[in-house]
Design a protein around this motif. Structure first.
Motif, PDB file in Angstrom:
ATOM      1  N   ARG A 113       1.521 -15.500   6.052  1.00 35.97           N
ATOM      2  CA  ARG A 113       2.290 -15.246   6.576  1.00 35.97           C
ATOM      3  C   ARG A 113       2.396 -15.674   7.872  1.00 35.97           C
ATOM      4  O   ARG A 113       3.854 -15.579   8.535  1.00 35.97           O
ATOM      5  CB  ARG A 113       2.269 -12.711   6.592  1.00 35.97           C
ATOM      6  CG  ARG A 113       2.790 -13.223   5.419  1.00 35.97           C
ATOM      7  CD  ARG A 113       1.863 -11.209   5.978  1.00 35.97           C
ATOM      8  NE  ARG A 113       2.686  -9.921   4.466  1.00 35.97           N
ATOM      9  CZ  ARG A 113       1.640 -10.003   3.487  1.00 35.97           C
ATOM     10  NH1 ARG A 113       0.694 -10.724   3.988  1.00 35.97           N
ATOM     11  NH2 ARG A 113       2.105  -9.198   3.105  1.00 35.97           N
ATOM     12  N   GLU A 145       8.965  -5.608   2.139  1.00 36.40           N
ATOM     13  CA  GLU A 145       8.164  -6.324   1.621  1.00 36.40           C
ATOM     14  C   GLU A 145       6.481  -5.901   0.682  1.00 36.40           C
ATOM     15  O   GLU A 145       6.798  -6.809  -0.210  1.00 36.40           O
ATOM     16  CB  GLU A 145       7.565  -6.796   3.165  1.00 36.40           C
ATOM     17  CG  GLU A 145       6.497  -7.782   2.791  1.00 36.40           C
ATOM     18  CD  GLU A 145       5.583  -8.184   4.008  1.00 36.40           C
ATOM     19  OE1 GLU A 145       5.434  -9.377   4.368  1.00 36.40           O
ATOM     20  OE2 GLU A 145       5.518  -7.525   5.618  1.00 36.40           O
ATOM     21  N   VAL A 158      10.584 -12.027   4.272  1.00 41.83           N
ATOM     22  CA  VAL A 158      10.504 -11.217   3.569  1.00 41.83           C
ATOM     23  C   VAL A 158      11.328 -11.381   2.479  1.00 41.83           C
ATOM     24  O   VAL A 158      10.059 -10.969   0.920  1.00 41.83           O
ATOM     25  CB  VAL A 158      10.434  -9.357   3.869  1.00 41.83           C
ATOM     26  CG1 VAL A 158      10.157  -8.576   3.042  1.00 41.83           C
ATOM     27  CG2 VAL A 158       9.341  -9.471   5.378  1.00 41.83           C
TER      28      VAL A 158
END
Length: 221
Positions: free
Chosen positions: A11, A114, A177
């Motif tokens: 991420r 997400e 996302v």
């Protein structure tokens, strides 16, 4: 100088993309996910999310984190909201109302999208996409995405960007996302406004620069 903790294959990619968009000088500290290592706490293990040195930065043992002067922050989407607001440029809210909308869409992406797109990407990461269980997981996630994607599809019907008629942190956060689900081409074919929008986001030079660096990182440790 801004310090970003985390490898590009995580991420942290969205924070590296944001830094590229803003033209920020930053130091990258590669921190691997502990799950990628057989013995993350061994003395010769590379810096990872279970390493004591990183736990001192983020006790939650997750990447990314940043250090900006005396400020330490976690949670990638919140980090990007902070960096956009700190920079004060076009990626940030220009009014209180825009700032609220940027936060709203980011929270929407984190809460409504997400959790589902992560199920898809993890199925592929674990090599289960062709198994019966993996295909079922992907199918259920895609069905569950119909409602949130219908909302975004409608929102993009008469606009190129999510907020303010320009590329903002809301676009970057939401695109990252949704990137986790881009393996499912039919899902995007069914939402043409989203498909064109995410292609527009990913055509930006800063995104391509982030991906070029990400591609140099080894997949296997």
């Amino acid at each position: 100088m801004l310090t970003i903790y985390g490898v590009y294959r995580s991420r942290a990619s969205r924070v590296y993309w944001m830094a590229e968009e803003l033209g920020l000088a930053f130091q990258s500290v590669p921190v691997l996910q502990a799950r990628r290592l057989a013995e993350p706490l061994s003395t010769d293990a590379p810096l990872n999310t279970q390493s004591p040195d990183f736990i001192a930065v983020n006790p939650m043992a997750q990447i990314p984190s940043i250090r900006d002067g005396d400020l330490v922050m976690h949670e990638s989407l919140a980090i990007n909201l902070y960096l956009a607001r700190r920079d004060g440029g076009p990626l940030s809210g220009q009014t209180v109302e825009e700032d609220g909308l940027l936060t709203m869409w980011t929270v929407w992406a984190a809460s409504q999208v997400e959790p589902l797109t992560v199920k898809i990407v993890l199925t592929y990461d674990n090599g289960l996409e062709d198994s019966e269980g993996g295909q079922q997981t992907i199918a259920v996630a895609c069905r569950s995405l119909r409602r949130p994607l219908a909302v975004l599809e409608g929102h993009l019907a008469d606009r190129q960007w999510i907020v303010g008629g320009r590329f903002t942190v809301a676009d970057l956060n939401t695109a990252e996302v949704l990137r986790y689900a881009q393996s499912e081409e039919a899902l995007f074919d069914a939402h043409p406004n989203i498909k064109v929008w995410i292609e527009r986001c990913q055509s930006r030079p800063a995104y391509k620069a982030m991906q070029a660096t990400r591609a140099k990182e080894p997949i296997e440790v």
